[in-house]
Enzyme design. Sequence first.
Site, PDB file in Angstrom:
ATOM      1  N   ALA A  69     -24.208   8.911  21.326  1.00 22.87           N
ATOM      2  CA  ALA A  69     -24.425   9.524  22.640  1.00 22.87           C
ATOM      3  C   ALA A  69     -24.878  10.957  22.380  1.00 22.87           C
ATOM      4  O   ALA A  69     -24.073  11.818  22.007  1.00 22.87           O
ATOM      5  CB  ALA A  69     -23.135   9.481  23.452  1.00 22.87           C
ATOM      6  N   GLY A 111     -19.702  18.265  25.645  1.00 17.03           N
ATOM      7  CA  GLY A 111     -19.646  17.015  24.889  1.00 17.03           C
ATOM      8  C   GLY A 111     -19.605  15.816  25.802  1.00 17.03           C
ATOM      9  O   GLY A 111     -19.913  15.918  26.990  1.00 17.03           O
ATOM     10  N   ASN A 112     -19.254  14.678  25.249  1.00 17.75           N
ATOM     11  CA  ASN A 112     -19.170  13.456  26.048  1.00 17.75           C
ATOM     12  C   ASN A 112     -18.061  12.571  25.506  1.00 17.75           C
ATOM     13  O   ASN A 112     -17.441  12.894  24.489  1.00 17.75           O
ATOM     14  CB  ASN A 112     -20.526  12.731  26.062  1.00 17.75           C
ATOM     15  N   ARG A 113     -17.823  11.462  26.169  1.00 19.41           N
ATOM     16  CA  ARG A 113     -16.637  10.657  25.875  1.00 19.41           C
ATOM     17  C   ARG A 113     -16.837   9.594  24.799  1.00 19.41           C
ATOM     18  O   ARG A 113     -15.956   8.770  24.582  1.00 19.41           O
ATOM     19  CB  ARG A 113     -16.152   9.984  27.165  1.00 19.41           C
ATOM     20  N   SER A 114     -17.958   9.596  24.116  1.00 19.71           N
ATOM     21  CA  SER A 114     -18.171   8.559  23.106  1.00 19.71           C
ATOM     22  C   SER A 114     -17.150   8.666  21.971  1.00 19.71           C
ATOM     23  O   SER A 114     -16.933   9.740  21.416  1.00 19.71           O
ATOM     24  CB  SER A 114     -19.586   8.688  22.541  1.00 19.71           C
TER      25      SER A 114
END
Length: 225
Positions: free
Chosen positions: A97, A29-32
């Site tokens: 994102a 995943g990502n930090r959005s």
Amino acid sequence: AGPQRLRGKRVVVSAGGTREPLDPVRFIGNRSSGIFGCEIARAALAEGAEVCLVAAHIDSARYPHGVSVVEAGTAAEMERAMRAASREADVVVMCAAVADYRPETTSSTKLKKEGTRSTRLTLTLEATPDILRGLVRERRAGQFIVGFAAETGDDRSVLELGQAKARRKGADLLAINHVGADAGFGDVDSRIVLVDSRGEVVAELAGSKPQLARDLVAHIAHCLS
Ligand code: C5P
């Protein structure tokens, strides 16, 4: 209720960050946080638009009251949801994102380390479709498409990376923002530079995310008029 510059317009906003599953309990995943996309949706509502939020892993408490929400957690789900929601839209804002790569295979059972002696694990990733490019390619006449570019580095390289991306993606407007360990994520003040499809700077905005979202939506309304 403000100037209502988007009255009668249909706006689709994607927001949040996709998660690409490795197995039933793990993902890439990502930090959005989804905060900015939700603020854009809220600002479009305040301008009188009918708004659809395509949400990837956003805390539902953040959904603005009055938008219709479609949840799409992976790049593949996001692509399907955005294509469907964009069919009738006047404005598409691709703020989510989206993972650029996902695991080539997803295990239906939890991946185990027991029984292997290796201290290393190699994952094979495959590219995801570029949703924004697809939307630009298939857009209906008159539809206005906005993309984002989150870049790291010094101000000059952030701008240059964003301008190259603008020319590659072909969106009407690309919002370039500076991100990093201490910038861009969560409830923080930010700065964005807006460039057109040729990479020319058309505006620079700064402030809190709600303020930036209002300014961005006002700019979009201005481009439509
Ligand atoms: O190439 P990059 O991921 O930096 O591009 C960012 C822009 O492209 C954002 O608007 C993002 O929502 C969109 N994007 C997409 N599909 C992907 C990756 C990014 O639509 N697979």
